[in-house]
Write a protein that holds these residues in place. Structure first.
Motif, short mmCIF file in Angstrom:
data_model
loop_
_atom_site.label_atom_id
_atom_site.label_comp_id
_atom_site.label_asym_id
_atom_site.label_seq_id
_atom_site.Cartn_x
_atom_site.Cartn_y
_atom_site.Cartn_z
N ALA A 1 -8.27 7.85 -4.12
CA ALA A 1 -7.65 7.89 -5.45
C ALA A 1 -8.72 7.82 -6.54
O ALA A 1 -8.62 8.51 -7.57
CB ALA A 1 -6.67 6.72 -5.59
N ALA B 1 -4.47 1.75 -4.56
CA ALA B 1 -3.72 1.94 -3.31
C ALA B 1 -2.88 0.69 -3.08
O ALA B 1 -3.33 -0.43 -3.35
CB ALA B 1 -4.66 2.19 -2.14
N TYR C 1 -2.90 6.40 -5.05
CA TYR C 1 -3.10 7.19 -3.84
C TYR C 1 -1.86 7.99 -3.49
O TYR C 1 -0.72 7.51 -3.62
CB TYR C 1 -3.45 6.27 -2.68
N SER D 1 -7.96 4.60 1.15
CA SER D 1 -6.98 5.24 0.26
C SER D 1 -7.35 5.03 -1.20
O SER D 1 -7.26 5.96 -2.02
CB SER D 1 -5.59 4.67 0.55
N GLY E 1 -9.14 3.80 -8.95
CA GLY E 1 -8.33 4.31 -7.85
C GLY E 1 -7.47 3.18 -7.31
O GLY E 1 -7.98 2.07 -7.06
N LEU F 1 -4.08 13.44 -1.03
CA LEU F 1 -5.50 13.12 -1.18
C LEU F 1 -6.18 13.01 0.18
O LEU F 1 -7.33 13.41 0.35
CB LEU F 1 -5.67 11.81 -1.96
N HIS F 2 -5.46 12.45 1.13
CA HIS F 2 -6.03 12.34 2.47
C HIS F 2 -6.19 13.73 3.09
O HIS F 2 -7.17 14.01 3.79
CB HIS F 2 -5.15 11.47 3.35
N ASP G 1 0.17 2.45 1.70
CA ASP G 1 -0.95 3.40 1.72
C ASP G 1 -2.00 3.07 2.76
O ASP G 1 -3.05 3.71 2.80
CB ASP G 1 -1.61 3.44 0.33
#
Length: 758
Positions: free
Chosen positions: A474, A455, A489, A470, A453, A493-494, A460
């Protein structure tokens, strides 16, 4: 405090005036003999004088007997014994006013009272250090004199005598108290001197500590041998050298001083006192660490004359501190920076990016299939595998990156300068590729993978915590995609994470708020189309969010550890509904692996059967192949106990997960459910799907099990699974999941012999 030395001081002070006391008593008795020889019998006067001399001599001899002893302490009894000395002297002197005071007159009487007054004063002086003896003597003699004066002369003179006696007693008390205070202070000073001597002696014996002194020009003066030895110089040569030159060593010529030396130079320049200042010093080519403290010195006119201070070699303590700091910031297993150091590195990278308008990045790496290695081969192999992973990761990083282990099988990379996005993504791909190559560990060839993942800050996340969050989101998306990939990210996704958080909070209250309910999907005989039972399917309708898909909330319930109470609720309600159907209609309930790993689940099943009243053979529990992947959890034993109750077992989604052929031979499943993906593939003519269905049917028949085809939606699919040999069918062609009352109505139609498909 210890009063023994104080009592010894009192006795010693009384002994010093013992001869004075004897002389006062003898001289006083002689004076009274001379004054009263004309008015009193001579034999009586001489006898009395001899008695006074004898008592005084005995008292004085007792004092002198201990005069030359080196007494460090004395007991309470020894001090109390002095009371008898005072009483004896007081009694023998009280005879004089009683025997001669009433007959004396004129000059003789006046002389008697003067001599007694002088004697009382002299005795008070001689015995002041012994309050008990002095008070006893003065009270006996003073009261006797006062009584005699009151009877023979005048009451006013009697009162005066009493007042005089009281003054003497008070003076003796004050002098005795002063003696005690003085002696106590002397003892305290002696103890303090002894303590200081011990400390100085210990200081001199400790080779790591030394004293130093400079003049007003900051040059070393009166250098001690210990100081010279510490800096590796001759004691004579070091005198007169600049103090900073002595400490700087080889760096004195280049001027490249350490920060500690610069701080020391500033303190010396400003003439400020300082302490606990750490300074690196090179002695004989070896770096040492000194801790120094000093205060400025001034002469009587207030002029500055230099510094005087102490120093200690704290090199070993510094090494221990560095070791502790390293242990606190580095992972013991892999030697990589741990979570603490990674967070510090990320915070610095974020600060630099904000300061210079640049970008930094944070990667979270999670190993795929690592848990299977731990479960199958044990943690020692898993630990060695993590060491190999860390070695590969270290080969990939440059000075621009910091890599560390967050814990478990999670790693992280901090990229200080992330302006080159293509290089950043290439690094993520390289990490996945390198970590996915096979590993040789203790004669085992291991295959794992990695998910990443990514960020980028500050885009981000404006803080280190936000950027980690973040990257974690991801990574979560990469894991959801099956692993072996990386994701950058995205704000969505958030949003998804927030939705998940809201759903989890709502799900925790769903049971209490009666938001859950069951639907029942018919399971029919593949040949006749007759109803054989229902599968209980959990549904959730939120008052504000509306119907929520099981594909969303069931995995959420498993992650949030809510699946056990929810699963128990489903089991009890499914059994209660089945109790309303005919005795030959079964109910199938899906069971999570988490439920089967709990030995108490057997009791839950038994209670649900007992409370509903249905026979155990009407309850069929559906489990997936993943339940067998966790060794040592007791899931197989739980299944065996459930079979002992008389319940039936069905293997759900067979062929979509890990192979469990070995468990089919050890666990008495009543049926195997063929996943709808194979049914749909077979209906489209996919040869592999058709072959799998035939193989599953043949396997089930050989083991005496039924087969249930899921997801049958058309008549053509029904005929196809019939031809392939499936014994039971489930799908929209025969009915969608029904509410409880409609399922009861369908079971009623079955009594009249109607086909479910009709």
């Amino acid at each position: 405090m210890d009063w023994g030395p104080i009592r010894a001081a009192q006795l010693n002070a009384g002994n010093q005036l013992a001869l004075f006391l004897l002389a006062a008593n003898v001289f006083g008795a002689l004076l009274i003999l001379l004054l009263l020889k004309e008015i009193a019998p001579l034999w009586l006067l001489v006898s009395w004088a001899i008695a006074v001399t004898t008592v005084a001599s005995v008292v004085v001899m007792r004092r002198l007997a201990t005069r030359n002893r080196n007494r460090a302490t004395a007991s309470v009894r020894e001090v109390r014994d002095t009371l008898f000395d005072g009483l004896a002297l007081g009694v023998v002197w009280a005879i004089a006013p009683v025997a001669f005071g009433f007959t004396a007159s004129g000059g003789a009487a006046l002389g008697l009272w003067i001599v007694l007054s002088i004697l009382m004063t002299a005795s008070a002086v001689a015995m002041a250090a012994l309050p008990l003896a002095t008070t006893a003597f003065l009270l006996v003699l003073g009261i006797t004199v006062s009584a005699t004066l009151g009877l023979a002369v005048d009451p006013v003179l009697s009162a005066a005598a009493l007042f005089f006696t009281a003054l003497l007693i008070f003076a003796c008390f004050v002098r005795g108290k002063a003696l005690v205070v003085i002696r106590a202070n002397e003892i305290a000073l002696a103890e303090r001197d002894e303590t200081v001597s011990l400390l100085l002696r210990e200081f001199e014996e400790n080779s790591a500590d030394w004293l130093w002194e400079t003049d007003a020009q900051r040059r070393v003066v009166r250098a001690s041998p210990r100081f010279a030895y510490s800096v590796g110089l001759d004691p004579i040569a070091v005198n007169g050298m600049p103090f900073l030159q002595v400490l700087a060593g080889p760096t004195w010529e280049t001027g490249e001083f350490a920060a500690g030396l610069r701080t020391l130079a500033e303190r010396l320049k400003t003439r400020e006192a300082f302490r606990d200042l750490l300074v690196p010093v090179t002695v004989n080519g070896e770096e040492r660490w000194w801790e120094i403290a000093a205060s400025p010195r001034f002469d009587e006119r207030g002029a500055f004359i230099g510094f005087r201070g102490v120093g200690s070699d704290v090199t070993e303590a510094r090494k221990s501190t560095d070791k502790i700091n390293r242990m606190a910031r580095y992972d013991l297993l892999t030697g990589l920076p741990n979570r603490l150091l990674i967070n510090e590195a990320l915070a610095r990278a974020m600060a630099d990016a904000e300061k210079w308008g640049g970008r930094c990045a944070f990667m979270m790496i999670d190993l795929d299939r690592f848990k299977a290695v731990n479960d199958s081969l044990g943690h020692p192999i898993g630990d060695r595998l993590l060491g190999r992973v860390s070695e590969r990761l270290q080969q990939l990083i440059t000075e621009n990156e910091v890599i560390g282990r967050l814990g478990g099988d999670e790693f992280a990379v901090v990229v200080r300068d992330a302006r080159d996005t293509e290089r950043l993504e290439q690094l993520a791909k390289t990490i996945i590729h390198k970590l996915s190559r096979p590993y040789e560990v203790d004669q085992h060839t291991l295959y794992i993978g990695a998910s990443v993942g990514l960020a980028i800050g500050p885009r981000d996340g404006r803080t280190a915590e936000m950027l980690v969050r973040s990257a974690d989101l991801a990574l979560y998306r990469s894991k959801d995609a099956g692993g072996g990939v990386y994701h950058v990210y995205e704000p969505q996704l958030h949003v998804a994470a927030e939705e998940r958080r809201v759903l989890e909070i709502a799900l925790r209250n769903a049971l209490q708020n009666d938001e859950l309910h069951l639907n029942f999907q018919p399971v029919v005989n593949a040949d006749t189309g007759g109803l054989t039972g229902f599968e209980a399917l959990l549904r959730w309708t939120h008052p504000e969010l509306g119907p929520i898909s099981p594909a969303k909330f069931v995995p959420l319930a498993e992650d949030a550890r809510l699946i056990a109470p929810i699963g128990e609720w489903v089991l009890r309600h499914a059994c209660n509904e089945a109790a309303k159907w005919d005795d030959d209609v079964r109910v199938a309930v899906n069971v999570s692996p988490e439920q089967l790993h709990n030995p108490a689940f057997v009791a839950v099943v038994a209670q649900a059967l007992a409370q509903s009243g249905i026979t155990p053979n009407r309850l069929e529990l559906e489990v997936t192949e993943s339940v067998f992947m966790r060794e040592g959890t007791g899931a197989v034993k739980v299944l065996e106990h459930i079979l002992d109750l008389g319940c039936r077992l069905s293997l759900d989604d067979f062929g979509t997960g890990y192979s469990s052929l070995g468990y089919l031979s050890r666990t008495k499943f009543s049926s195997i459910k063929i996943d709808r993906s194979f049914v749909q593939g077979a209906s489209k003519g996919v040869r592999e799907a058709i072959a799998i269905i035939r193989a599953v049917v043949a396997l089930a028949q050989s083991l005496g099990m039924a087969t249930t085809a899921e997801g049958v939606e058309t008549e053509e699919e029904h005929r196809m699974v019939q031809e392939l040999g499936c014994t039971k069918v489930q799908g929209y062609y025969f009915g969608r999941p029904l509410p409880a009352h409609e399922a009861l109505h369908l079971a009623t139609r079955r009594k009249r012999g109607e086909s479910v498909a009709a």
